[in-house]
Scaffold this active site. Structure first.
Site, short mmCIF file in Angstrom:
data_model
loop_
_atom_site.label_atom_id
_atom_site.label_comp_id
_atom_site.label_asym_id
_atom_site.label_seq_id
_atom_site.Cartn_x
_atom_site.Cartn_y
_atom_site.Cartn_z
CG HIS A 188 -2.00 -0.93 1.29
ND1 HIS A 188 -1.76 -2.28 1.74
CD2 HIS A 188 -3.07 -1.13 0.85
CE1 HIS A 188 -2.86 -2.98 1.46
NE2 HIS A 188 -3.72 -2.06 1.04
CG ASP A 260 -3.88 -5.66 -4.00
OD1 ASP A 260 -4.91 -5.42 -3.77
OD2 ASP A 260 -3.06 -6.15 -3.17
#
Length: 511
Positions: A188, A260
């Site tokens: 992230h 993702d």
């Protein structure tokens, strides 16, 4: 099914079809409904979209009124990562707890019941399970989301989870290919790198994915990680060698490949989401997940236009985009046929039953055995030593044992303590937190709740301070129990789901 008209040509429809965007609010915005009419085939849901099961069912019905075969996806792993129960904590323990029990039939039953609840709300694609082998104990983003550090254990439980989830009519999306477990960086925030030999990857990381493919996983999610042994230049999500050569070619997978979240810094910070999306589809991805942080029509339009432009300039073969769109539609057809809400068979108790079985309880040397532990009869002070939550889990989901102990031992008091200024690497911050907890507790018995003590020096130092002054402190570890057990009683829950807190509180209160 709604006719896909409104002037959208085939190329534009295909570009929309491969997108899986999110949105804000608990009802579908007008722009999203319009895009469904133009060819959008998937929608991603997050905690911000869900207020209750009834509201979620109304939302998915609203989406299907526009397009009856829409794929409604969600990131519902159970355990620490929950969207259905983001405000209360999950009714199901996560993967690490299930791996600790190591009963594949239990894992299948838990996944089936979770899938049944999703199907009842109109959700038909779940971005789960995590098949990552958590081989690096420092891993900041996988941890209890993994079934464990043992490859074969992770493989058999991944297969059982896929089977259970899909038996409820919800497509599984096994992640994060080719394996995110051996990383110490959260994708992230940055691009993780796994520097191990190809044979290690084959024997360790890929084994659970082989099991998922054999179990019929309808989708696989790529990881934003660089694996030089497989491709030294591009992260897995953008690598043709990994997605097409390895996953499609060597492993023989022919289902949907989902990326993702493209807004994650590992991709957005290096390639940008438009360029990254084009490269991902060219590499072999079929669906572009975007919307965890970017959830608006402008983002959808930018990505659609980037894909269309890439086809027209020859950078992205039109056949590849059409193939990707066809795979999305194929899964939508399967889901619209398989989607159902089976009769309740295990009910709400299966999650708590699993959480109870997952507990590991030990006592300090010289204090007997767990069987001789005298449960608390007076309300304690619960000191939650709270780390910074990773983005996948989010900081809005409650965790710990305090809420459950309040029910069992009315009058329980709680406080939350963390490293000062967010400096989790300094033990001094932990000593300060420990002293603060001691002062706040007063004469009450202390229950110290930690999460991955082994990854947070300040947390270990806080426990040192607490135990030196109060050796009768009970310690509850709600992360990966990598650190040695300590405390008058040590309870490892293998996860921070609400039911894990309930199971630990029952032991503390003697139930």
């Amino acid at each position: 099914m709604t006719t896909l008209a409104r002037g959208a040509d085939t190329l534009t429809r295909d570009a929309l079809t491969v997108l899986q965007p999110g949105f804000t609010g608990t009802t579908a915005p007008d722009w999203l409904l319009r895009r469904l009419g133009e060819g959008l085939a998937s929608v991603g849901l997050f905690g911000r979209n869900i207020a209750s099961p009834g509201q979620l069912a109304e939302l998915t019905a609203q989406l299907r009124a526009e397009r009856d075969d829409v794929l409604v996806a969600i990131d519902e792993e159970g355990g620490d990562v929950t969207r259905l129960e983001v405000r209360t904590g999950s009714s199901f323990p996560g993967n690490h707890a299930l791996g600790a029990v190591d009963d594949v039939e239990l894992t299948r039953e838990v996944a089936h019941e979770l899938g049944r609840r999703l199907a009842a709300c109109g959700v038909n694609l779940n971005w789960a399970p995590s098949a990552d082998v958590n081989s690096d104990p420092r891993n900041p983003v996988i941890g209890v989301r993994s079934f464990g550090a043992d490859t074969d254990l992770a493989a058999r439980h991944t297969a059982a989870y896929v089977t259970g989830l899909q038996s409820a009519g919800v497509a599984a999306c096994t992640k994060h290919f080719p394996g995110h477990g051996d990383t110490a960086v959260d994708s992230h925030h940055a691009l993780p790198r796994i520097d191990v030999a190809a044979d290690v990857l084959t024997d360790r990381e890929l084994t659970p994915f082989r099991a998922a493919i054999a179990a019929g996983s309808r989708a696989v999610m790529s990881a934003h990680i660089l694996v030089p042994a497989l491709d030294p230049d591009r992260p897995a999500t953008l690598s043709r060698r990994i997605l097409t050569g390895l996953l499609r070619g060597e492993l023989g997978y022919d289902g949907l490949i989902v990326t993702d979240g493209m807004e994650m810094r590992a991709i957005a910070g290096t390639y940008g989401i438009e360029r990254g999306s084009v490269l991902a589809v060219a590499a072999g991805a079929d669906a572009i997940c975007v919307g965890g942080g970017l959830a608006d029509d402008a983002t959808v339009r930018r990505l659609r236009d980037a894909l269309v432009a890439a086809v027209r300039t020859g950078e992205l073969p039109e056949e590849r985009l059409a193939e990707a769109a066809d795979r999305v539609r194929a899964l939508a057809r399967w889901a619209s046929t398989a989607g159902r809400a089976p009769e309740e068979t295990h009910g709400s108790e299966i999650g708590l039953h699993a959480a109870r079985r997952a507990l590991t309880v030990s006592v300090a040397p010289g204090l007997g055995s767990p069987e001789t532990f005298k449960p608390l009869t007076e309300p304690p002070y619960v000191a939650a030593l709270t780390p910074v939550a990773n983005i996948a889990v989010g900081d809005e989901t409650p965790w710990g044992v305090a809420a459950e102990l309040v029910h069992l031992l009315p009058g329980t008091v709680t406080g939350s303590f963390s490293a000062e200024d967010g400096n989790e690497s300094e033990a001094g911050a932990g000593e300060s937190a420990g002293r603060a907890a001691l002062e706040a507790a007063g004469p009450r018995r202390i229950v110290a709740v930690v999460r991955d003590e082994h990854r947070h020096p300040w947390m270990a130092a806080a426990l040192d301070t607490l135990l030196a002054a109060r050796p009768d402190t009970i310690v509850v570890e709600m992360g990966v129990p990598q650190a040695a057990p300590r405390g008058a009683l040590h309870i490892a829950t293998h996860g921070a789901a609400r039911v894990c807190g309930r199971a630990a509180a029952e032991v503390i209160a003697g139930l």
